[in-house]
Design a protein around this motif. Structure first.
Motif, short mmCIF file in Angstrom:
data_model
loop_
_atom_site.label_atom_id
_atom_site.label_comp_id
_atom_site.label_asym_id
_atom_site.label_seq_id
_atom_site.Cartn_x
_atom_site.Cartn_y
_atom_site.Cartn_z
N ILE A 59 10.01 9.07 -19.48
CA ILE A 59 11.38 8.81 -18.82
C ILE A 59 11.14 8.60 -17.31
CG2 ILE A 59 13.75 9.24 -18.31
CD1 ILE A 59 13.96 10.27 -21.41
N LEU A 60 10.84 9.71 -16.89
CA LEU A 60 10.42 9.88 -15.32
C LEU A 60 9.63 8.76 -14.73
CD1 LEU A 60 10.48 13.69 -14.95
CD2 LEU A 60 12.09 12.14 -14.08
N LEU B 14 1.09 -1.19 -0.03
CA LEU B 14 -0.12 -0.04 -0.14
C LEU B 14 0.69 1.33 -0.05
CD1 LEU B 14 -3.10 -0.50 2.30
CD2 LEU B 14 -2.96 0.06 -0.01
N ALA B 15 1.91 1.29 0.80
CA ALA B 15 2.73 2.38 0.89
C ALA B 15 3.43 2.77 -0.52
CB ALA B 15 3.99 2.39 1.97
N MET B 16 3.99 1.69 -1.20
CA MET B 16 4.49 1.60 -2.61
C MET B 16 3.36 2.17 -3.71
SD MET B 16 7.75 1.53 -2.08
CE MET B 16 7.89 1.68 -3.97
N TYR C 231 8.27 3.65 -12.22
CA TYR C 231 7.64 2.13 -12.02
C TYR C 231 8.64 1.01 -12.11
CZ TYR C 231 3.63 4.47 -13.86
OH TYR C 231 2.51 5.37 -14.33
N LEU C 232 10.04 1.16 -12.58
CA LEU C 232 11.21 0.31 -12.42
C LEU C 232 11.42 0.20 -10.68
CD1 LEU C 232 13.42 -1.40 -13.34
CD2 LEU C 232 14.63 0.54 -13.68
N VAL D 32 10.96 -2.97 -8.30
CA VAL D 32 12.38 -3.48 -7.51
C VAL D 32 11.91 -3.42 -6.11
CG1 VAL D 32 14.61 -3.00 -6.89
CG2 VAL D 32 14.07 -3.00 -9.36
N VAL D 33 11.30 -2.57 -5.59
CA VAL D 33 11.12 -2.37 -4.26
C VAL D 33 10.06 -3.53 -3.64
CG1 VAL D 33 10.34 -0.85 -2.27
CG2 VAL D 33 11.97 -0.03 -3.79
#
Length: 154
Positions: free
Chosen positions: A112-113, A87-89, A118-119, A123-124
């Motif tokens: 790009i941003l 939820l935090a992400m 999203y990358l 990953v996280v």
């Protein structure tokens, strides 16, 4: 007289308002509602997390490797922390996406941003989920002097 008079491609201020059709549907509305609902749920999850970690038992002095290992041995706390992470992400990524949409002027910069955002999100979330579900404070065949005190010597 035509319904909309234009002067150099700009509609006359007195012409009737024509609603623009978008292909995005209600995505921004759902995004706005999600931010409010996830914010309320995050408050419950975070304050529950803080209460258990800081107020119950010995407080902050008790938080160490063994505390986390014992907590994550319970499926309840694994799901609690997983919900808090996801939820935090999602909440944070959605907020930053909105900021990028508001302030990035060029489409290429915006693309790009958002791709980098999203990358980082992926990953996280993937690494955090793996850590929560694969964490083992007492790995098999580990040297006894490296194991925490919660592990029984076998």
């Amino acid at each position: 007289m035509a319904a909309t008079q234009t002067t150099g491609g700009i509609a006359s201020p007195r012409s009737p308002y024509a609603r623009r059709t978008t292909t995005r549907g209600n995505y921004e509305l759902y995004s706005w509602v999600f931010m409010r609902a996830s914010g309320v749920l995050l408050l419950v999850l975070i304050f529950g997390h803080l209460f258990v970690n800081l107020m119950v038992g010995e407080g902050v002095k008790a938080i160490d490797f063994a505390f986390v290992g014992g907590k994550w041995s319970s499926p309840f706390w694994q799901v609690w922390d997983l919900l808090m992470l996801w939820l935090a992400m999602f909440h944070g990524t959605n907020g930053v996406r909105t900021i990028i949409n508001d302030y990035a002027q060029r489409d290429a910069t915006r693309g790009i941003l958002k791709a980098l955002l999203y990358l980082a999100f992926t990953v996280v979330v993937v690494l955090g989920t793996l850590v929560i579900f694969t964490f083992d404070p007492c790995p098999a065949n580990a040297p006894a002097d490296l194991l925490p005190s919660i592990c029984s010597a076998s």
